[in-house]
Scaffold this motif. Structure first.
Motif, PDB file in Angstrom:
ATOM      1  N   ARG A 113       0.798  -1.228   0.000  1.00 40.76           N
ATOM      2  CA  ARG A 113       0.000   0.000   0.000  1.00 40.76           C
ATOM      3  C   ARG A 113       0.831   1.278   0.000  1.00 40.76           C
ATOM      4  O   ARG A 113       0.464   2.252  -0.649  1.00 40.76           O
ATOM      5  N   ARG A 114       1.910   1.318   0.754  1.00 47.43           N
ATOM      6  CA  ARG A 114       2.667   2.571   0.863  1.00 47.43           C
ATOM      7  C   ARG A 114       3.195   3.037  -0.493  1.00 47.43           C
ATOM      8  O   ARG A 114       3.097   4.218  -0.819  1.00 47.43           O
ATOM      9  N   ASP A 115       3.761   2.101  -1.267  1.00 45.09           N
ATOM     10  CA  ASP A 115       4.244   2.487  -2.591  1.00 45.09           C
ATOM     11  C   ASP A 115       3.096   2.976  -3.470  1.00 45.09           C
ATOM     12  O   ASP A 115       3.242   3.960  -4.193  1.00 45.09           O
ATOM     13  N   ALA A 116       1.951   2.300  -3.412  1.00 42.57           N
ATOM     14  CA  ALA A 116       0.796   2.713  -4.219  1.00 42.57           C
ATOM     15  C   ALA A 116       0.321   4.108  -3.813  1.00 42.57           C
ATOM     16  O   ALA A 116       0.084   4.970  -4.662  1.00 42.57           O
ATOM     17  N   LEU A 117       0.187   4.349  -2.509  1.00 43.12           N
ATOM     18  CA  LEU A 117      -0.275   5.653  -2.029  1.00 43.12           C
ATOM     19  C   LEU A 117       0.708   6.768  -2.374  1.00 43.12           C
ATOM     20  O   LEU A 117       0.311   7.829  -2.878  1.00 43.12           O
ATOM     21  N   HIS A 118       1.986   6.541  -2.117  1.00 38.87           N
ATOM     22  CA  HIS A 118       2.992   7.566  -2.403  1.00 38.87           C
ATOM     23  C   HIS A 118       3.134   7.807  -3.904  1.00 38.87           C
ATOM     24  O   HIS A 118       3.363   8.941  -4.338  1.00 38.87           O
TER      25      HIS A 118
END
Length: 165
Positions: A113-118
């Motif tokens: 999720r973090r890579d997708a959100l950022h």
């Protein structure tokens, strides 16, 4: 981080469109869907009905399509190098965009999720700063103004965290 994609891989990994008729959110989400990924993040920019006390009727966008699509591909490459991303959809409307309608849709898939959100945050900030698409805000009474993105100041790119109107 992922290695840069070949031209064939880019075609398979990126959905890029700058046009009067763009894919909708569901089509963009379906494109980026990947069984190896646990996250899909999206951003939809819509036309709001007001700005500084004025009633907005619509936004109208113009752009140089070949250059805009080329720059969007470069932006997707940059995002793919920066984040662990499987697929990206980046679409922007040209022409009139009434209140409540989407003018830009971004979507990406990632194992985490973090890579997708950022990545989505990076894509919208950079799209507004780098892609040659211009916006005219049309107000009630047929008054209108061409708007410079707040990411630009005097023709120069700048990073903006917030803007007071």
């Amino acid at each position: 981080m992922a290695a840069p994609a070949t031209e064939d891989e880019k075609t398979a990994r990126y959905l890029i469109a700058v046009a009067e008729d763009i894919p909708n959110l569901e089509e963009c989400s379906t494109f980026v869907s990947d069984p190896s990924c646990g996250a899909i993040s999206t951003f939809v920019g819509t036309t709001r009905d007001n700005f500084c006390g004025k009633t907005v009727k619509m936004l109208s966008y113009e752009g140089y399509v070949p250059m805009a699509e080329k720059e969007l591909k470069k932006l997707c490459d940059d995002a793919s190098r920066k984040y662990e991303i499987s697929k990206i959809a980046a679409v922007h409307i040209l022409g009139d965009c009434p209140v409540g309608e989407a003018s830009v849709i971004l979507a990406c898939s990632s194992p985490h999720r973090r890579d997708a959100l950022h990545c989505i945050e990076y894509l919208i900030d950079e799209l507004k700063a780098r892609i040659p698409v211009w916006k005219r805000e049309v107000y009630e009474g047929d008054d209108s103004v061409w708007k410079e993105n707040i990411e630009w100041e005097n023709g120069r790119k700048r990073r903006v965290m917030s803007k007071d109107y």
